[in-house]
Design a protein around this motif. Structure first.
Motif, PDB file in Angstrom:
ATOM      1  N   CYS A 107      35.933 104.254  -9.441  1.00 50.67           N
ATOM      2  CA  CYS A 107      35.845 103.229 -10.476  1.00 50.67           C
ATOM      3  C   CYS A 107      35.692 103.859 -11.860  1.00 50.67           C
ATOM      4  N   LEU A 108      36.507 103.426 -12.784  1.00 50.69           N
ATOM      5  CA  LEU A 108      36.426 103.847 -14.178  1.00 50.69           C
ATOM      6  C   LEU A 108      35.790 102.717 -14.971  1.00 50.69           C
ATOM      7  N   VAL A 109      34.590 102.980 -15.504  1.00 57.82           N
ATOM      8  CA  VAL A 109      33.847 101.993 -16.287  1.00 57.82           C
ATOM      9  C   VAL A 109      34.015 102.333 -17.759  1.00 57.82           C
ATOM     10  N   LEU A 110      34.415 101.350 -18.539  1.00 52.93           N
ATOM     11  CA  LEU A 110      34.805 101.591 -19.928  1.00 52.93           C
ATOM     12  C   LEU A 110      33.991 100.777 -20.922  1.00 52.93           C
ATOM     13  N   ASP A 111      33.652 101.422 -22.020  1.00 56.23           N
ATOM     14  CA  ASP A 111      33.141 100.739 -23.196  1.00 56.23           C
ATOM     15  C   ASP A 111      34.354 100.128 -23.899  1.00 56.23           C
ATOM     16  N   GLY A 140      45.306 102.727  -7.866  1.00 61.72           N
ATOM     17  CA  GLY A 140      44.195 102.288  -7.040  1.00 61.72           C
ATOM     18  C   GLY A 140      42.816 102.483  -7.614  1.00 61.72           C
ATOM     19  N   VAL A 141      42.705 102.941  -8.858  1.00 62.10           N
ATOM     20  CA  VAL A 141      41.392 103.095  -9.489  1.00 62.10           C
ATOM     21  C   VAL A 141      40.901 101.718  -9.923  1.00 62.10           C
ATOM     22  N   ILE A 142      39.662 101.417  -9.590  1.00 57.77           N
ATOM     23  CA  ILE A 142      39.039 100.148  -9.975  1.00 57.77           C
ATOM     24  C   ILE A 142      38.588 100.270 -11.423  1.00 57.77           C
ATOM     25  N   LEU A 143      38.851  99.265 -12.239  1.00 55.45           N
ATOM     26  CA  LEU A 143      38.440  99.260 -13.638  1.00 55.45           C
ATOM     27  C   LEU A 143      37.311  98.258 -13.851  1.00 55.45           C
ATOM     28  N   ALA A 144      36.350  98.658 -14.698  1.00 53.24           N
ATOM     29  CA  ALA A 144      35.236  97.776 -15.053  1.00 53.24           C
ATOM     30  C   ALA A 144      34.884  98.008 -16.514  1.00 53.24           C
ATOM     31  N   ILE A 145      34.178  97.050 -17.099  1.00 54.87           N
ATOM     32  CA  ILE A 145      33.746  97.133 -18.502  1.00 54.87           C
ATOM     33  C   ILE A 145      32.225  97.095 -18.550  1.00 54.87           C
ATOM     34  N   ASN A 146      31.657  97.952 -19.409  1.00 55.82           N
ATOM     35  CA  ASN A 146      30.232  97.936 -19.712  1.00 55.82           C
ATOM     36  C   ASN A 146      30.131  98.110 -21.222  1.00 55.82           C
ATOM     37  N   SER A 147      29.970  97.004 -21.942  1.00 57.19           N
ATOM     38  CA  SER A 147      30.053  97.039 -23.401  1.00 57.19           C
ATOM     39  C   SER A 147      29.019  96.130 -24.043  1.00 57.19           C
ATOM     40  N   ARG A 148      28.440  96.616 -25.124  1.00 55.26           N
ATOM     41  CA  ARG A 148      27.551  95.777 -25.942  1.00 55.26           C
ATOM     42  C   ARG A 148      28.423  95.042 -26.947  1.00 55.26           C
TER      43      ARG A 148
END
Length: 195
Positions: A4-8, A51-59
């Protein structure tokens, strides 16, 4: 291998701060420096397609950020590419834990990319199992940096791999649709299923 790639968002997926610059003031164009963010998004989309899962973690204010994902004409990545999102003013460490729980994968499967060195240090310190690379300061280097990490490589890509991101997004959309109903029965009736 990471899953999983978590992105700002601000100054990571696009140039600028949406809450201050607005949709028209963001660097997200075919000319520098916006072209670097478009190239970076394309590289991320290529990972998603493998197949990489994408997610967001952003203020951010959710409505502002979602407007960019939904409406900005130069966004390569759209809301439908993200399996889970934490767009709020909460602690990024707590958001990361919630993302892992929602996606039902371990924190050791995560790679977190954020332009802010303080956020990177905080997540790295509090959650050592999360891989938090030192994203370059220059957005023109984001794409080659991501490609050089090699954290999502290592095996042949199967048909299941290419569908993984879409399966996680479908699950997120199902949960959101279920929340809009008073009961599980109402949700199931609304689906209009016939046997």
């Amino acid at each position: 291998m990471k899953k999983c790639l978590v992105l700002d968002l601000d100054n990571t997926l696009w140039g600028g701060i949406v809450g201050e610059d607005g949709i028209d003031g963001l660097a997200l164009s075919l000319t520098p420096p916006g072209d670097s963010f478009i190239a970076f998004q394309q590289a991320i989309l290529d990972h998603y397609n493998r197949g990489v899962i994408l997610a967001i973690n952003s203020r951010n204010n959710p409505e502002d950020a979602l407007r960019i994902l939904r409406e900005h004409p130069n966004m390569i990545l759209k809301e439908l590419h993200f399996a889970a999102m934490r767009i709020n003013w909460d602690d990024k460490v707590e958001n990361m834990k919630e993302l892992a729980k929602e996606l039902n994968i371990g924190l050791d499967s995560f790679v977190f990319l954020d332009d802010d060195a303080t956020n990177r240090a905080w997540v790295r310190s509090a959650l050592p199992e999360v891989t938090v690379p030192e994203l370059p300061q220059d957005p023109a280097l984001y794409t080659p940096f991501l490609l050089s990490l090699g954290l999502f490589e290592g095996r042949e890509v199967t048909d299941e791999d290419t569908m993984r991101g879409n399966m996680y997004v479908t699950e997120r959309l199902r949960r959101e649709a279920e929340k809009r109903h008073q009961s599980k029965e109402e949700f199931l009736n609304d689906l209009g299923l016939e046997l």
